[in-house]
Design a protein around this motif. Structure first.
Motif, short mmCIF file in Angstrom:
data_model
loop_
_atom_site.label_atom_id
_atom_site.label_comp_id
_atom_site.label_asym_id
_atom_site.label_seq_id
_atom_site.Cartn_x
_atom_site.Cartn_y
_atom_site.Cartn_z
N HIS A 156 0.84 -1.16 0.10
CA HIS A 156 0.08 -0.01 -0.07
C HIS A 156 0.74 1.17 -0.01
O HIS A 156 1.82 1.40 0.86
CB HIS A 156 -0.92 -0.11 1.06
N VAL A 157 0.45 2.20 -0.83
CA VAL A 157 1.23 3.56 -0.82
C VAL A 157 0.09 4.52 -0.45
O VAL A 157 -0.85 4.77 -1.12
CB VAL A 157 1.79 3.89 -2.16
N GLY A 158 0.36 5.44 0.41
CA GLY A 158 -0.50 6.33 0.63
C GLY A 158 0.07 7.72 1.56
O GLY A 158 1.53 7.63 1.70
N ILE A 159 -0.45 8.57 2.08
CA ILE A 159 0.13 9.47 2.89
C ILE A 159 -0.86 9.55 4.28
O ILE A 159 -1.56 8.96 4.46
CB ILE A 159 -0.27 10.98 2.29
N ASP A 160 -0.16 10.72 5.20
CA ASP A 160 -0.71 10.53 6.55
C ASP A 160 -1.97 11.84 6.37
O ASP A 160 -1.41 12.82 6.55
CB ASP A 160 0.54 11.02 7.47
N ASN A 161 -2.97 11.31 6.03
CA ASN A 161 -4.12 12.26 5.66
C ASN A 161 -4.37 13.29 7.09
O ASN A 161 -4.62 14.38 7.13
CB ASN A 161 -5.33 11.83 5.30
N VAL A 162 -4.29 12.64 8.40
CA VAL A 162 -4.52 13.31 9.31
C VAL A 162 -3.55 14.41 9.63
O VAL A 162 -3.78 15.45 9.93
CB VAL A 162 -4.50 12.26 10.80
N ALA A 163 -2.34 13.92 9.62
CA ALA A 163 -1.08 15.15 9.91
C ALA A 163 -1.24 16.06 9.00
O ALA A 163 -1.12 17.33 9.16
CB ALA A 163 0.13 14.41 9.83
N ALA A 164 -1.83 15.58 7.47
CA ALA A 164 -1.57 16.72 6.47
C ALA A 164 -2.88 17.86 6.83
O ALA A 164 -2.51 18.70 6.54
CB ALA A 164 -1.72 16.32 5.10
#
Length: 338
Positions: A156-164
């Motif tokens: 899986h590839v993603g970003i930290d949506n909460v932190a962003a």
């Protein structure tokens, strides 16, 4: 006449096997020999016969990218980056739009095109980790987005949506704004990204000692410009926000249009922050502040993971978290505002 492998070998003064090793990226070739072969390839304009190579390897040289919505600029730009990254490996990308439809997503993961593709990059919207855990097709797959994430047994590839989202909201609070709206909340079970960004928004308010006012949370079933314009209109009135964090740039562009048409000044009256760093936002008036999720790196990471699986990697699911970057522009610049 088209140059052959033999022609390159004769020009470089090496064996056909050595030329093949250079063309296929094998590491056990000296730097001097590799340079000589690459010079001969350039001089002769040699191009590998991919059809023959794929026939020998039993692969098609085609991978698929399945996304919910190509009308969403984020996915369109992501597709461009995936195609570029795949091209570096000699792959062709088949792009499929699922529209978040469960039936279409099941076809994608069920192997309906497995005879055509070597691997799959998939951003699910309707399916859950349970749907993917029971997948019978063995075509290598890498997941994108937050709908399933680490709960499914796939890379899986993603970003930290909460932190962003927290960083985006804090940016607005640090500009002195106290009635910060969130635009783009969704109630659908598939709205994992919206829930994560709403969580980050609320965390930022709490960190700044600001109350979370339910009237400042605007829902938008579809993350398009029209949805942003309509949701922004619903927020305006006697208690209008002095800043708005939109959960993607398309929503933010719609919000900008409503604000300007109603006589609000951006950023003086209302600051606007988006998410995704799409090209249109850079040319808006005012230019749109945003969170850049690193689309190019998401694409490169996903293609790299898929290449590893095609090369035979059998270790457990890998999680790649791509860093985000806050990009303030004219809609919420640094500096003092009334």
């Amino acid at each position: 006449m088209r140059a052959r492998l033999k022609d390159v070998a004769e020009r470089a003064g090496v064996s056909i096997k050595t030329v093949s090793n250079v063309v296929n990226g094998h590491p056990h070739v000296s730097a001097a020999t590799r340079a000589r072969v690459e010079a001969a390839i350039a001089e002769l304009s040699y191009r590998p016969n991919l059809s023959a190579r794929n026939l020998r390897s039993g692969r098609s040289g085609v991978v698929a990218l399945a996304v919910p919505d190509l009308d969403n600029p984020y996915f369109a730009e992501l597709a461009t980056h995936v195609i570029s990254a795949a091209d570096q490996r000699g792959w062709t990308v088949l792009v499929d739009q699922t529209q978040g439809d469960p039936g279409k997503e099941r076809l994608v993961v069920g192997g309906i095109r497995s005879h055509l593709i070597d691997g799959l990059l998939f951003s699910p919207l309707a399916l859950t980790h349970r749907d993917l855990t029971g997948r019978e097709d063995h075509t290598p797959m890498v997941l994108l987005g937050e709908r399933v994430g680490r709960r499914a047994p796939y890379d899986h590839v993603g970003i930290d949506n909460v932190a962003a989202a927290r960083a985006a909201t804090l940016h607005l609070a640090e500009r002195g704004r106290r009635r910060i709206a969130a635009l783009g909340a969704q109630r659908a079970p598939s709205a994992a990204t919206a829930r994560l960004r709403l969580k980050g928004y609320r965390q930022a308010l709490a960190a700044c000692g600001l109350a979370a006012d339910p009237s400042l949370i605007a829902h938008a079933p579809a993350w398009h410009r029209t949805g942003g314009a309509e949701a922004m209109a619903a927020l305006l009135g006697p208690d209008a926000p002095d800043a708005v964090f939109c959960f993607n740039d398309a929503l933010a562009l719609g919000a900008l249009r409503t604000l300007l048409s109603r006589g609000y000044r951006v950023p003086e009256d209302v600051m606007v922050m988006g998410f995704d760093d799409i090209e249109d936002g850079r040319f808006a008036t005012p230019s749109l502040s945003t969170v850049s999720p690193g689309k190019a790196l998401i694409a490169e990471s996903a293609v790299s993971l898929l290449a590893d699986r095609l090369a035979g990697a059998t270790d457990g699911p890998r999680e790649v978290r791509v860093p985000h970057r806050l990009t303030p522009r004219e809609s919420s610049p640094y500096g003092e505002f009334p």
